[in-house]
Design a protein around this motif. Structure first.
Motif: not given
Lengths: 689, 125
Positions: A15-20, A23-27, A43-47
């Protein structure tokens, strides 16, 4: 126990990992789009693609914990128990607050992945912003689980004997492993639990996708209707899921709650209805934008509203703000929801306002009788119902703030205020298909309308001749007949035209007709579903009768044409912790024996809650609905029954099935690519869409 | 058409739309106001109800409170009441002259499953 710990930790860290990652993907997507660096977008798409497998892992951990009865996990203890069947333990995934937030997140990740699985060649600039919107939404829901409502938190006993709930062992505390869980609320232990919440969530979450594309189009200054065309099928299917979720909720309430009803204008029911209202309006007004290039700004407003109402609806169910049968415990997530809705609403409106001049319409509303005007009227009526619902829901809050006194409004408010609006929408369902785009007059519309109108007027005449006196019923019967006449007329005319042009026989013509213009004819079938539902609603709302009485064994009671005798009663304990009182009654209609019914009362020992299961005899004509209210253990004094007679109620569920059929027709992929011109039909005179 | 004529047509279309919209809005406002007056109910706790006294007689109300398990009577002939002590209930009805609340509707909240939370109104009766 060891295994539980491992699973809980794995689930939580996923869960925590997905949350991070979200956030990374959006940024990364936003950064990559702004600075024109495709590598960052990739990279965001992969995230984003990573979020779904991660959440699937987390969800699987929770499901295993639920099914194996790991009661040291607080969520498992509160939503499952050893006497529950396996399928219900799985449904406990969405049975409680924390788990349902995880379920919502899992769906969001899944849909984001599915939405991105397409050829982006033409619309490459949309991709980063779709990622931004979906990942921000996902991150929000994950933040609620990570920070507030963690489904993997454990039960502990602290050094001073208090019970505590925490993810990690508090200092000096010892794990608490209850012998058994509390189990799902008995009202939820029903097959309806398999379908109603997931269907509703599917509807909620899938509406995020058209919203994401709308924002992408706004941000990238694409003023065409490409975003609408891309999300056309998404919107239809989202709408279908939401509609089915609402209908299933009604069906479940009818089957189990024992008040003979299916919709109580409960604030949480309304919370799910509101996005459906804007969603349905949106479904219609995007057609106008595609055909006439107007209502561009309005469509953006509608999808923003739908998104906000989806989050608002989830908020109303979760935060305990309103008193309702559905409410879960009060929790800190209320303010979080409120803040998120406010922020996203303001942000998306700001973007719209900044693009306002670029979204000028390509034509204008020439005539009040044109199709685009009627579709706009349709939208106004839906918005009217929305305003009524919204007012009813926040009125207690407003009255408390302004007068210090909490005032509520009951079902009567909603029925009175929305009745005329629904009637207007029914009428439009009949008129709009016959209208044309562009300059026209009431004369043209009248000329198109008069035949089905005349045919439909037969119905109120016949109905009144047969003795009907309730004018709302007569009016609605006429409206239903009018819509049915128009739909059949449209199919008929279209098929005839094809036969003339292509020489096909009528059945083939009908099939090809719908196949060439799926959205329109699928829409007509959905409209048929709506009026079938309306028929059922009129039957049960206006003509329901009831009675109640105590019978000794062998005695009978009467309701209308029905006679019911009380035959037998047995009281016994079941293996899964219930005490069941089950009555056997025989039902006679007009003197003829129709069969037996088994109304019963289940009492759940562990939660000390009772559940009534009515015995129901269902036909298309009516439901004979029997509730066992009370009985004497020593059967000599008899049993008390409450009986409802619900005419036409099964048309409500039948209408729902027709919805599904219509949406399948409308959403089925077409053989020709979208946008290619279709051969014109031979019909002279009325211009076709 | 000249630019001026086009602009006039556009403005004309807009006027029609605005009038239609205002009519609709007026209709909705009327529906809301009349229905609120017809169907509004005060929502009170037991203490607030007691404080209101006579002024509340005869009005349609919703009362929220906790069930006092000892005082529930059980009448098999008409209704069975199986209420759990301290369960939270919402009653709809009117206050009678004899100080007894005549309820036409009874709503019981789903018991909370997450905490041992006693509804606020039952602590201290």
């Amino acid at each position: 126990m060891e295994a539980d710990l491992v699973l809980a930790n794995v689930g939580f860290f996923a869960l925590v990992l997905t949350f991070l990652v979200a956030l990374y993907g959006a940024g990364a997507a936003a950064f990559g789009a702004q600075r024109n660096k495709p590598a960052w977008v990739e990279s965001a798409r992969h995230a984003m693609l990573l979020t779904f497998p991660l959440l699937t892992l987390s969800s699987l951990c929770l499901i295993v914990l639920l099914v194996t009865g790991a009661y040291d996990v607080e969520y498992v203890a509160s939503t499952t128990s050893s006497t529950m069947p396996v399928y219900l333990k799985i449904t406990a995934w969405w049975g409680g607050q924390a788990g349902s937030l995880l379920f919502w997140s899992w769906l969001m990740a899944g849909f984001a992945t599915a939405a991105s699985a397409r050829r982006w060649d033409r619309d490459r600039e949309f991709l980063p912003w779709v990622i931004v919107v979906t990942m921000i939404t996902l991150a929000f829901f994950l933040s609620l689980t990570v920070l507030f409502e963690n489904p993997f938190a454990g039960l502990w006993v602290t050094s001073d004997g208090q019970q505590a709930v925490a993810m990690f062992q508090p200092g000096g505390a010892v794990p608490l492993v209850p012998a058994d869980g509390n189990g799902l609320n008995p009202l939820l232990r029903h097959p309806g639990m398999i379908l109603h919440p997931p269907m509703l969530y599917l509807g909620f979450v899938s509406f995020v996708i058209p919203f994401a594309f709308a924002m992408a189009a706004l941000i990238t200054r694409r003023t065409d209707d490409r975003w609408i065309r891309i999300t056309r099928r998404w919107t239809l299917i989202a709408w279908l899921f939401l509609s089915l979720g609402l209908i299933l909720g009604g069906r479940w309430a009818y089957d189990v709650l024992g008040w003979g009803g299916y919709w109580g204008w409960d604030p949480v029911e309304i919370a799910a209805l509101m996005p459906w209202l804007t969603g349905t309006a949106f479904l219609h007004s995007v057609v106008v934008q595609e055909k006439r290039g107007i209502l561009k700004r309005w469509n953006i407003v509608l999808i923003i509203l739908t998104y906000s109402l989806v989050i608002f609806g989830t908020f109303l169910t979760r935060s305990g703000v309103l008193s309702s049968v559905h409410s879960f415990a009060q929790s800190a997530i209320g303010p979080m929801f409120f803040a998120f809705i406010a922020l996203t609403f303001v942000a998306s409106l700001s973007i719209l306002i900044s693009r306002w001049p670029e979204l000028r319409g390509e034509s204008q509303l020439d005539s009040m009788f044109s199709r685009e005007a009627l579709f706009t009227l349709n939208n106004l009526l839906f918005m009217g119902v929305l305003v009524v619902c919204f007012w009813g829901v926040i009125f207690p809050l407003i009255s408390e703030i302004f007068t210090g006194q909490k005032v509520t409004v009951g079902p009567a408010f909603y029925e009175r205020a929305t009745g005329p609006l629904w009637a207007g929408l029914l009428f439009l369902m009949g008129v709009a298909p016959l209208s044309v785009y562009g300059r026209t007059s009431w004369v043209n519309l009248g000329r198109a309308m008069w035949k089905p109108l005349a045919v439909s007027l037969v119905v109120p005449v016949v109905v009144v001749a047969l003795g009907a006196r309730s004018w709302p019923a007569i009016l609605t019967y006429w409206l239903i007949a009018f819509v049915v006449a128009v739909v059949l007329y449209e199919f008929w005319r279209g098929a005839l035209a094809r036969r003339k042009l292509h020489g096909e026989n009528l059945l083939v013509a009908l099939g090809r007709l719908a196949g060439r213009n799926r959205r329109r004819y699928g829409g007509y079938i959905i409209h048929l579903g709506v009026v079938v539902m309306a028929l059922g609603i009129i039957g049960i709302e206006l003509f329901q009768t009831e009675t109640q009485g105590t019978l000794a064994r062998g005695e009978q009671m009467t309701l209308g044409d029905y006679v019911m005798t009380y035959d037998a009663l047995s009281v016994f304990d079941t293996a899964d912790g219930r005490n069941v009182a089950r009555a056997v009654v025989s039902v006679y209609k007009d003197g003829r024996r129709e069969g037996e019914l088994y109304p019963r009362r289940d009492y759940y020992y562990e939660s000390q809650q009772a559940m009534t299961m009515p015995g129901v005899r269902s036909t298309l004509e009516d439901d004979f609905y029997v509730i066992l209210v009370d009985w004497q253990p020593i059967a000599a004094q008899g049993a008390t029954f409450k009986i409802y007679h619900n005419p036409l109620v099964n048309f409500v569920w039948l209408g729902g099935l027709i919805f599904i059929l219509g949406t399948l027709v409308a959403a089925w992929p077409e053989r020709e690519p979208a946008g290619v011109g279709r051969p014109a039909t031979a019909r002279a005179g009325l211009a076709r869409a | 058409m000249t630019e001026e004529q086009k602009a006039k047509v556009r403005a004309g279309g807009r006027v029609k739309f605005v009038i239609g919209f205002l009519l609709m809005a007026a209709a909705v406002v009327y529906l809301i106001v009349s229905s609120t007056q017809a169907a509004a109910q005060y929502y009170l706790t037991i203490d607030e109800l007691a404080a209101k006294g006579d002024s509340i007689r005869g009005r349609d109300l919703k009362i929220s409170g906790a069930v006092d398990g000892d005082t529930i009577t059980y009448d098999p002939e008409t209704l069975t009441l199986r209420l759990r002590d301290e369960a939270q209930a919402i009653l709809t009805g009117r206050m009678g002259d004899d100080g007894v609340f005549q309820a036409s509707e009874l709503l019981l909240k789903c018991p909370t499953r997450y905490e041992e939370e006693i509804p606020l109104q039952s602590a201290g009766g």
